[in-house]
Design a protein around this motif. Structure first.
Motif, PDB file in Angstrom:
ATOM      1  N   ALA A  32       0.831  -1.210   0.000  1.00 33.41           N
ATOM      2  CA  ALA A  32       0.000   0.000   0.000  1.00 33.41           C
ATOM      3  C   ALA A  32       0.863   1.256   0.000  1.00 33.41           C
ATOM      4  CB  ALA A  32      -0.929  -0.016   1.214  1.00 33.41           C
ATOM      5  N   TYR A  33       1.967   1.240   0.758  1.00 33.19           N
ATOM      6  CA  TYR A  33       2.859   2.397   0.811  1.00 33.19           C
ATOM      7  C   TYR A  33       3.568   2.616  -0.525  1.00 33.19           C
ATOM      8  CZ  TYR A  33       2.433   3.134   5.863  1.00 33.19           C
ATOM      9  OH  TYR A  33       1.964   3.431   7.118  1.00 33.19           O
ATOM     10  N   ILE A  34       3.820   1.544  -1.269  1.00 34.06           N
ATOM     11  CA  ILE A  34       4.450   1.675  -2.584  1.00 34.06           C
ATOM     12  C   ILE A  34       3.439   2.185  -3.600  1.00 34.06           C
ATOM     13  CG2 ILE A  34       5.552   0.412  -4.473  1.00 34.06           C
ATOM     14  CD1 ILE A  34       7.346   0.788  -2.042  1.00 34.06           C
ATOM     15  N   LEU A  35       2.250   1.606  -3.608  1.00 30.70           N
ATOM     16  CA  LEU A  35       1.229   2.012  -4.575  1.00 30.70           C
ATOM     17  C   LEU A  35       0.776   3.445  -4.345  1.00 30.70           C
ATOM     18  CD1 LEU A  35      -0.899  -1.257  -4.681  1.00 30.70           C
ATOM     19  CD2 LEU A  35       0.216  -0.189  -6.644  1.00 30.70           C
ATOM     20  N   MET A  36       0.671   3.851  -3.066  1.00 31.42           N
ATOM     21  CA  MET A  36       0.192   5.191  -2.738  1.00 31.42           C
ATOM     22  C   MET A  36       1.159   5.808  -1.731  1.00 31.42           C
ATOM     23  SD  MET A  36      -3.933   4.441  -2.501  1.00 31.42           S
ATOM     24  CE  MET A  36      -4.370   6.186  -2.605  1.00 31.42           C
ATOM     25  N   GLU A  37       2.250   6.373  -2.239  1.00 32.07           N
ATOM     26  CA  GLU A  37       3.295   6.939  -1.391  1.00 32.07           C
ATOM     27  C   GLU A  37       2.694   8.014  -0.489  1.00 32.07           C
ATOM     28  OE1 GLU A  37       6.244   9.430   0.179  1.00 32.07           O
ATOM     29  OE2 GLU A  37       4.964  10.131  -1.463  1.00 32.07           O
ATOM     30  N   GLU A  38       3.117   8.021   0.773  1.00 27.21           N
ATOM     31  CA  GLU A  38       2.420   8.786   1.808  1.00 27.21           C
ATOM     32  C   GLU A  38       2.313  10.273   1.513  1.00 27.21           C
ATOM     33  OE1 GLU A  38       2.414   9.414   6.617  1.00 27.21           O
ATOM     34  OE2 GLU A  38       2.919   7.527   5.691  1.00 27.21           O
ATOM     35  N   ASN A  39       3.430  10.942   1.260  1.00 27.05           N
ATOM     36  CA  ASN A  39       3.396  12.393   1.082  1.00 27.05           C
ATOM     37  C   ASN A  39       2.580  12.780  -0.145  1.00 27.05           C
ATOM     38  OD1 ASN A  39       4.951  12.942   3.354  1.00 27.05           O
ATOM     39  ND2 ASN A  39       6.876  12.788   2.232  1.00 27.05           N
ATOM     40  N   ASN A  40       2.818  12.100  -1.255  1.00 23.30           N
ATOM     41  CA  ASN A  40       2.074  12.403  -2.471  1.00 23.30           C
ATOM     42  C   ASN A  40       0.588  12.156  -2.292  1.00 23.30           C
ATOM     43  OD1 ASN A  40       4.230  13.243  -4.078  1.00 23.30           O
ATOM     44  ND2 ASN A  40       4.751  11.147  -4.661  1.00 23.30           N
ATOM     45  N   THR A  41       0.250  11.052  -1.619  1.00 22.33           N
ATOM     46  CA  THR A  41      -1.166  10.735  -1.426  1.00 22.33           C
ATOM     47  C   THR A  41      -1.837  11.765  -0.531  1.00 22.33           C
ATOM     48  OG1 THR A  41      -0.659   8.369  -1.653  1.00 22.33           O
ATOM     49  CG2 THR A  41      -2.774   8.956  -0.674  1.00 22.33           C
ATOM     50  N   ARG A  42      -1.178  12.128   0.564  1.00 25.46           N
ATOM     51  CA  ARG A  42      -1.774  13.130   1.462  1.00 25.46           C
ATOM     52  C   ARG A  42      -1.937  14.466   0.759  1.00 25.46           C
ATOM     53  NH1 ARG A  42       1.102  12.320   5.743  1.00 25.46           N
ATOM     54  NH2 ARG A  42      -0.460  11.315   7.046  1.00 25.46           N
ATOM     55  N   ASN A  43      -0.924  14.891  -0.003  1.00 24.93           N
ATOM     56  CA  ASN A  43      -1.026  16.158  -0.731  1.00 24.93           C
ATOM     57  C   ASN A  43      -2.143  16.112  -1.764  1.00 24.93           C
ATOM     58  OD1 ASN A  43       1.128  17.212   0.714  1.00 24.93           O
ATOM     59  ND2 ASN A  43       2.651  16.647  -0.828  1.00 24.93           N
ATOM     60  N   GLU A  44      -2.301  14.954  -2.403  1.00 21.49           N
ATOM     61  CA  GLU A  44      -3.356  14.826  -3.414  1.00 21.49           C
ATOM     62  C   GLU A  44      -4.732  14.861  -2.754  1.00 21.49           C
ATOM     63  OE1 GLU A  44      -4.742  14.226  -7.446  1.00 21.49           O
ATOM     64  OE2 GLU A  44      -3.039  15.153  -6.438  1.00 21.49           O
ATOM     65  N   ILE A  45      -4.866  14.231  -1.591  1.00 24.82           N
ATOM     66  CA  ILE A  45      -6.148  14.280  -0.871  1.00 24.82           C
ATOM     67  C   ILE A  45      -6.477  15.715  -0.489  1.00 24.82           C
ATOM     68  CG2 ILE A  45      -7.350  13.580   1.233  1.00 24.82           C
ATOM     69  CD1 ILE A  45      -5.749  10.973   1.161  1.00 24.82           C
ATOM     70  N   GLU A  46      -5.485  16.432   0.039  1.00 25.84           N
ATOM     71  CA  GLU A  46      -5.709  17.827   0.423  1.00 25.84           C
ATOM     72  C   GLU A  46      -6.092  18.668  -0.793  1.00 25.84           C
ATOM     73  OE1 GLU A  46      -5.698  19.355   3.287  1.00 25.84           O
ATOM     74  OE2 GLU A  46      -4.960  17.825   4.655  1.00 25.84           O
ATOM     75  N   ARG A  47      -5.428  18.425  -1.924  1.00 31.04           N
ATOM     76  CA  ARG A  47      -5.730  19.193  -3.141  1.00 31.04           C
ATOM     77  C   ARG A  47      -7.156  18.917  -3.612  1.00 31.04           C
ATOM     78  NH1 ARG A  47      -5.972  18.870  -8.567  1.00 31.04           N
ATOM     79  NH2 ARG A  47      -5.714  16.606  -8.558  1.00 31.04           N
ATOM     80  N   LEU A  48      -7.527  17.645  -3.625  1.00 29.07           N
ATOM     81  CA  LEU A  48      -8.870  17.287  -4.083  1.00 29.07           C
ATOM     82  C   LEU A  48      -9.935  17.828  -3.143  1.00 29.07           C
ATOM     83  CD1 LEU A  48      -8.161  13.591  -5.187  1.00 29.07           C
ATOM     84  CD2 LEU A  48      -8.601  15.547  -6.681  1.00 29.07           C
ATOM     85  N   LEU A  49      -9.673  17.747  -1.824  1.00 29.50           N
ATOM     86  CA  LEU A  49     -10.649  18.281  -0.876  1.00 29.50           C
ATOM     87  C   LEU A  49     -10.805  19.791  -1.032  1.00 29.50           C
ATOM     88  CD1 LEU A  49      -9.986  16.338   2.466  1.00 29.50           C
ATOM     89  CD2 LEU A  49     -12.100  16.377   1.146  1.00 29.50           C
ATOM     90  N   SER A  50      -9.706  20.480  -1.323  1.00 28.42           N
ATOM     91  CA  SER A  50      -9.786  21.935  -1.488  1.00 28.42           C
ATOM     92  C   SER A  50     -10.664  22.307  -2.676  1.00 28.42           C
ATOM     93  CB  SER A  50      -8.385  22.527  -1.659  1.00 28.42           C
ATOM     94  OG  SER A  50      -7.802  22.115  -2.889  1.00 28.42           O
ATOM     95  N   LEU A  51     -10.697  21.438  -3.688  1.00 26.27           N
ATOM     96  CA  LEU A  51     -11.574  21.681  -4.837  1.00 26.27           C
ATOM     97  C   LEU A  51     -13.042  21.571  -4.451  1.00 26.27           C
ATOM     98  CD1 LEU A  51      -9.671  19.666  -7.623  1.00 26.27           C
ATOM     99  CD2 LEU A  51      -9.602  22.125  -7.168  1.00 26.27           C
ATOM    100  N   ARG A  52     -13.314  20.875  -3.346  1.00 24.98           N
ATOM    101  CA  ARG A  52     -14.682  20.731  -2.841  1.00 24.98           C
ATOM    102  C   ARG A  52     -14.899  21.572  -1.583  1.00 24.98           C
ATOM    103  NH1 ARG A  52     -18.030  16.800  -5.252  1.00 24.98           N
ATOM    104  NH2 ARG A  52     -17.105  16.334  -7.275  1.00 24.98           N
ATOM    105  N   GLY A  53     -14.112  22.616  -1.432  1.00 22.18           N
ATOM    106  CA  GLY A  53     -14.306  23.518  -0.308  1.00 22.18           C
ATOM    107  C   GLY A  53     -13.811  22.997   1.017  1.00 22.18           C
TER     108      GLY A  53
END
Length: 675
Positions: free
Chosen positions: A344-365
């Motif tokens: 799971a850590y290889i498929l979804m590297e921690e820093n990139n995944t967290r940053n992507e979640i934050e970016r996507l959430l920001s698009l939804r306010g």
């Protein structure tokens, strides 16, 4: 040590080993033994430890080796027991050894340290040694010895031991290491934070582009870069093996193009993927990466097992069927758990995944509604090319607990997504199957009493308050949760503590399990319900005494700075700043803003509730923040909340404040939007 080795060279064959010294690899010549595999090791498929291999395969006698060392080097032996005038040292007892090794070693030879606790008998002078009539007395002493072996796992040879008292053994990669430590089976010892380091090391070495931006890691490409041969085949009829990695030459039964049985010799470092069970690209890819993780983590383990002469240990499987166990996890189980978690850590590297979640959430306010979280989960699955299930649980692992309420299945039927009105507490779920509920009724009187009240109805996998606000009836007369209930599940449904979770995919010898949260050692409230003069009563009293000492120690250690004091409590409780922000229902940016400015008394009370601290600790935090309680309605409520941190949640506290027409402790969603 050198003289001891040279003497052993007269009796054994000299071999070339590669050893690590000051972060470099140097060749050294050492006397060695070749592996002699007796039939006594053919005892089934259970794995063998380093100690068993050394004793049974290389015929090592640890006791004799240390006794020989004391006789050859009496001065070092005397120093080990701390008596310079000792004579006639004799080994009385030798403990079972503790094993230390490291993953960071040359691939061609592996250094393994055995640390023994020894009882040594010796004659010592009981008066001044200058006296010609000195009297000697036989006494027992303890000493610790470290023995290092170099094991060539490829050509199956083992060096003679390098022996020295543990305290005087030179400091090197093994004796000073803090990470990449392996156990007695040469399996890595990994804690949660070490998976981050392991995944970064693996990606830096083989897939560096996945560390820079959100990148889908291709399993076929990863296997190629690791110099592994990966193939898609069809295993035997009714096989439940999804994938298998081979570490030694093995004959494998497969099916040909027309379904005929074919026997083929598979060379070492080969991955076979079962095309009939890896029906989606996501399953195929995760299976490939799972097997690659075995090579990265467990190559030393499998090479060690091959010394035992058991060909069944030269490969590992990933299976579709879930295996059930009633015994605790053993080395094979932990190996599978580690490989699956690292996948799971290889498929979804921690820093990139967290940053992507934050970016996507920001698009939804920044609003963590069920609809937004489901959208984020789907986008993550597409970006990283993983299953939705993996994307969901990766979100939970990274602190987005609200993802617990999306994409959930009960009895193979998906239930509608749901969410909380405030912050979702870690380790809590509001969903339970009928079978699990039936089992819980038998074990929990409290749960049984609640259901017998008749106030709750079982709807969409939840036990919900049966009122018109929360439950609606459709045209088929079926009960469904209202839209309001699905967005305020914590307001109307019974919650359950999650004790463990398992993925839908099983593995050979084990399943992949999510760990339960470590119990907080700081208890802010105690129950005193045991009958007088009972063991339970004594235990309650003892726990209360112990916890009072723990809290007092924490209070005395608190620094004068409010920020440092809060950080001390976080460290003691094992909570990250991000997790605290999640518990408070605010963004990381809002939490940083709190720390940069003077915290309000409402914020301090919110932190006390989120961290569940004892009342006197809470009052101390209020003082450190430069506040004091005044005699008014708001401050009376805030002070009362500090004394109820065990039972209050941020959501409930905010509800109480709003009901009294007062500002909430945290602004929650509004504060998130503002940041």
């Amino acid at each position: 040590i050198v003289n001891f080795i040279e003497e052993k060279c007269l009796m054994r064959t000299s071999s070339l080993f590669m050893a690590q010294s000051n972060d470099t690899v140097v060749p050294i010549v050492m006397p060695s033994n070749a592996a002699q595999t007796p039939k006594t090791l053919e005892r089934g498929s259970r794995p063998y430890s380093v100690v068993e291999i050394l004793r049974d395969v290389f015929q090592e006698d640890f006791r004799k080796a240390i006794q020989d060392y004391m006789e050859q080097y009496p001065e070092s032996a005397k120093a080990a027991i701390g008596v310079s005038g000792a004579k006639e040292l004799r080994l009385l007892y030798l403990s079972e050894p503790k094993v230390e090794s490291s993953l960071r070693q040359p691939a061609c030879s592996t250094a393994v340290d055995l640390i023994f606790w020894a009882v040594v008998e010796a004659l010592i002078p009981v008066v001044d040694q200058s006296d010609p009539d000195v009297i000697m007395e036989r006494r027992s002493f303890t000493a610790n010895y470290r023995m290092r072996y170099l094991i060539s796992l490829w050509d199956k040879r083992c060096s003679v031991p390098i022996i020295a008292p543990a305290a005087s053994f030179p400091t090197d990669t093994i004796t000073k290491q803090k990470t990449a430590i392996t156990n007695q089976y040469l399996l890595p010892i990994l804690y949660t934070e070490e998976y981050i380091n392991a995944s970064k090391q693996m990606l830096e070495r083989y897939y560096p582009e996945a560390l820079n931006t959100p990148t889908a890691v291709n399993g076929w490409e990863l296997a190629k870069r690791m110099k592994l041969d990966a193939r898609s085949v069809r295993f035997e009829q009714d096989s439940d093996i999804q994938g298998r990695i081979y570490f030694d030459k093995t004959w494998v039964t497969m099916r040909g193009e027309n379904g005929e049985t074919v026997m083929e010799e598979i060379p070492p470092m080969t991955i076979l993927i079962n095309s009939e069970l890896c029906k989606t690209k996501e399953i195929e890819n995760s299976t490939l990466i799972h097997e690659c993780c075995h090579v990265f983590l467990d190559l030393l383990f499998f090479k060690l097992q091959m010394l035992g002469g058991n060909p069944a240990t030269s490969y590992t499987n990933r299976k579709k069927k879930k295996w059930q166990y009633t015994r605790p996890n053993g080395p094979i189980e932990w190996m599978e758990l580690q490989a699956e978690k690292l996948t799971a850590y290889i498929l979804m590297e921690e820093n990139n995944t967290r940053n992507e979640i934050e970016r996507l959430l920001s698009l939804r306010g920044g609003i963590r509604s069920p609809e937004n979280l489901f959208w984020v989960m789907c986008r993550l699955a597409t970006t990283f090319k993983v299953s939705r299930c993996m994307a969901k649980y990766r979100m939970i692992e990274l602190g987005y607990q609200e993802a617990e309420g999306i994409y959930s299945y009960l009895d193979n039927v998906r239930i509608p997504d749901y969410g909380c009105s405030g912050t979702w507490q870690r380790g809590i779920t509001y969903t339970i199957s009928r079978s699990d509920a039936g089992a819980l009724l038998l074990s929990s009187k409290e749960f049984c009493d609640v259901l017998q009240s008749g106030r709750y109805a079982y709807v969409e996998g939840h036990f919900c308050l049966d009122t018109e606000l929360y439950i609606k009836t459709n045209y088929k007369n079926d009960k469904r949760l209202s839209t309001y209930a699905r967005h305020h599940i914590d307001e109307c449904c019974i919650s359950f503590i999650v004790r463990g979770r398992y993925t839908n995919t099983g593995y050979n010898y084990a399943w992949a399990a999510r760990k339960t949260e470590v119990k907080d050692k700081y208890q802010s409230r105690h129950a005193f319900g045991a009958e007088p003069e009972t063991k339970a009563r004594l235990k309650e009293n003892m726990l209360f005494t112990q916890d009072s000492q723990i809290w007092m120690k924490l209070k005395l250690a608190m620094p004068d700075s409010i920020g440092k004091a809060i950080q001390l409590i976080l460290d003691e409780k094992g909570i990250t700043q991000m997790e605290l922000a999640m518990r408070l229902g605010v963004s990381r940016a809002a939490w940083r803003k709190w720390c940069a400015e003077k915290m309000s008394i409402r914020h301090i009370v919110a932190i006390c509730i989120a961290l569940d601290v004892r009342a006197d600790i809470g009052m101390e935090l209020v003082r450190l923040a430069g506040h004091s309680f005044m005699n008014n309605k708001e401050h009376n409520l805030l002070m009362a909340m500090i004394f109820e941190t065990k039972d209050l949640t941020i959501v409930r506290a905010n509800e109480i404040m709003r009901q009294n027409k007062l500002p909430p402790l945290t602004e929650g969603r509004d504060e998130w939007l503002a940041c």
